[in-house]
Design an enzyme around this catalytic site. Sequence first.
Site, PDB file in Angstrom:
ATOM      1  N   ARG A  75      -3.047 -10.030   5.603  1.00  0.00           N
ATOM      2  CA  ARG A  75      -3.473 -10.139   4.203  1.00  0.00           C
ATOM      3  C   ARG A  75      -2.341  -9.594   3.325  1.00  0.00           C
ATOM      4  O   ARG A  75      -1.941  -8.441   3.497  1.00  0.00           O
ATOM      5  CB  ARG A  75      -4.757  -9.331   4.012  1.00  0.00           C
ATOM      6  CG  ARG A  75      -5.326  -9.367   2.611  1.00  0.00           C
ATOM      7  CD  ARG A  75      -6.609  -8.547   2.534  1.00  0.00           C
ATOM      8  NE  ARG A  75      -7.174  -8.566   1.192  1.00  0.00           N
ATOM      9  CZ  ARG A  75      -6.791  -7.746   0.228  1.00  0.00           C
ATOM     10  NH1 ARG A  75      -5.870  -6.829   0.443  1.00  0.00           N
ATOM     11  NH2 ARG A  75      -7.343  -7.831  -0.975  1.00  0.00           N
ATOM     12  N   LYS A 129       0.812  -1.212   0.000  1.00  0.00           N
ATOM     13  CA  LYS A 129       0.000   0.000   0.000  1.00  0.00           C
ATOM     14  C   LYS A 129       0.849   1.268   0.000  1.00  0.00           C
ATOM     15  O   LYS A 129       2.030   1.255   0.357  1.00  0.00           O
ATOM     16  CB  LYS A 129      -0.967   0.000   1.195  1.00  0.00           C
ATOM     17  CG  LYS A 129      -2.136  -0.972   0.963  1.00  0.00           C
ATOM     18  CD  LYS A 129      -3.166  -0.924   2.063  1.00  0.00           C
ATOM     19  CE  LYS A 129      -4.294  -1.915   1.728  1.00  0.00           C
ATOM     20  NZ  LYS A 129      -5.257  -2.061   2.832  1.00  0.00           N
TER      21      LYS A 129
HETATM   22  C1  8Y7 Z   1      -7.810  -4.611   2.506  1.00  0.00           C
HETATM   23  C2  8Y7 Z   1      -8.832  -5.482   2.105  1.00  0.00           C
HETATM   24  C3  8Y7 Z   1      -8.029  -4.429   0.371  1.00  0.00           C
HETATM   25  C4  8Y7 Z   1      -7.492  -4.542   3.893  1.00  0.00           C
HETATM   26  C5  8Y7 Z   1      -9.199  -6.202   4.246  1.00  0.00           C
HETATM   27  C6  8Y7 Z   1      -5.267  -3.372  -1.381  1.00  0.00           C
HETATM   28  C7  8Y7 Z   1      -9.932  -6.058  -0.051  1.00  0.00           C
HETATM   29  C8  8Y7 Z   1      -6.590  -2.774  -1.360  1.00  0.00           C
HETATM   30  N1  8Y7 Z   1      -7.309  -3.969   1.403  1.00  0.00           N
HETATM   31  N2  8Y7 Z   1      -9.512  -6.271   2.958  1.00  0.00           N
HETATM   32  N3  8Y7 Z   1      -8.958  -5.354   0.767  1.00  0.00           N
HETATM   33  N4  8Y7 Z   1      -8.214  -5.362   4.719  1.00  0.00           N
HETATM   34  N5  8Y7 Z   1      -9.853  -6.965   5.132  1.00  0.00           N
HETATM   35  O1  8Y7 Z   1      -4.333  -2.571  -1.662  1.00  0.00           O
HETATM   36  O2  8Y7 Z   1      -6.646  -3.799   4.358  1.00  0.00           O
HETATM   37  O3  8Y7 Z   1      -5.056  -4.568  -1.157  1.00  0.00           O
HETATM   38  S1  8Y7 Z   1      -7.916  -3.947  -1.310  1.00  0.00           S
END
Ligand code: 8Y7
Length: 254
Positions: free
Chosen positions: A236, A202
């Site tokens: 994640r 990010k």
């Molecule tokens: C997150 C996410 C994304 C996060 C959870 C990216 C779908 C943006 N970020 N889900 N999703 N937490 N739970 O850069 O921080 O991965 S999308």
Amino acid sequence: MAIINVTPDSFSGPGYLSRDAALRAAEQAIADGAEILDIGGESSRPGAVSVSEQEELDRVIPVVEALAPLNMPISVDTVKPAVMRESIRVGADMINDIAAFRVAGALEAVKDSKVAVCVMHMQGEPGTMQRAPSYGDVLSDVQAFLAQRVDVLQRAGVAGERILLDPGFGFGKTLTHNLALLKGLSDFCETTFPVLVGMSRKTMLGEIAGRPVGERMVIGAAAALVAMQNGARIIRTHDVGATRDVLRLWEMLA
Ligand code: 8Y7
């Protein structure tokens, strides 16, 4: 938790979906040490455009169906009730909703199932959320929002054992806000619910390291280790191997 994006296949041309590419990415993630797969068919990056319900179903459902026999926990990253329902029907184990089940019909889509639900904080909407994020106190504002969403979920009949929380790094947050959340994560994690975090690649990591998106693996692994030490339970990530390495170190010190 490995991020598996199911996006249109630019190689095969418009209209083709990279189902096979997603399956290969899932196999690689498992080989690299992933313990959960997070399947997503709609980008929620700042400024991203949304996809239609049918398009998202066409992207995500065949991949969930194909992965279901692998016995690997499958999370589906969606805000759409129809995608939630179909994913659950074909074997998903978790719904990861960046909108915290606020879309009309989302609560109803998950409440009578047994799936886990990840409830994430976001200020604003993906298209505009990075314009002028503002908080009183970011940690307590995020906590208050999530407590309110947990209340709504539990009143709807979602058992507490099914709930995970996520402060939503980068979702309507400046670097200062993100750092305050990371610093205060141990406080945040002292709830009844396990905490999931996603900082992988990010902008906040880019700002810290001064590196473009393709060069954020080291800072991402470091951030993952800090998050685990501060009480996070699930990371994640795009970079499964590097994350697994630092989590092994964390485990050995626990
Ligand atoms: C997150 C996410 C994304 C996060 C959870 C990216 C779908 C943006 N970020 N889900 N999703 N937490 N739970 O850069 O921080 O991965 S999308």
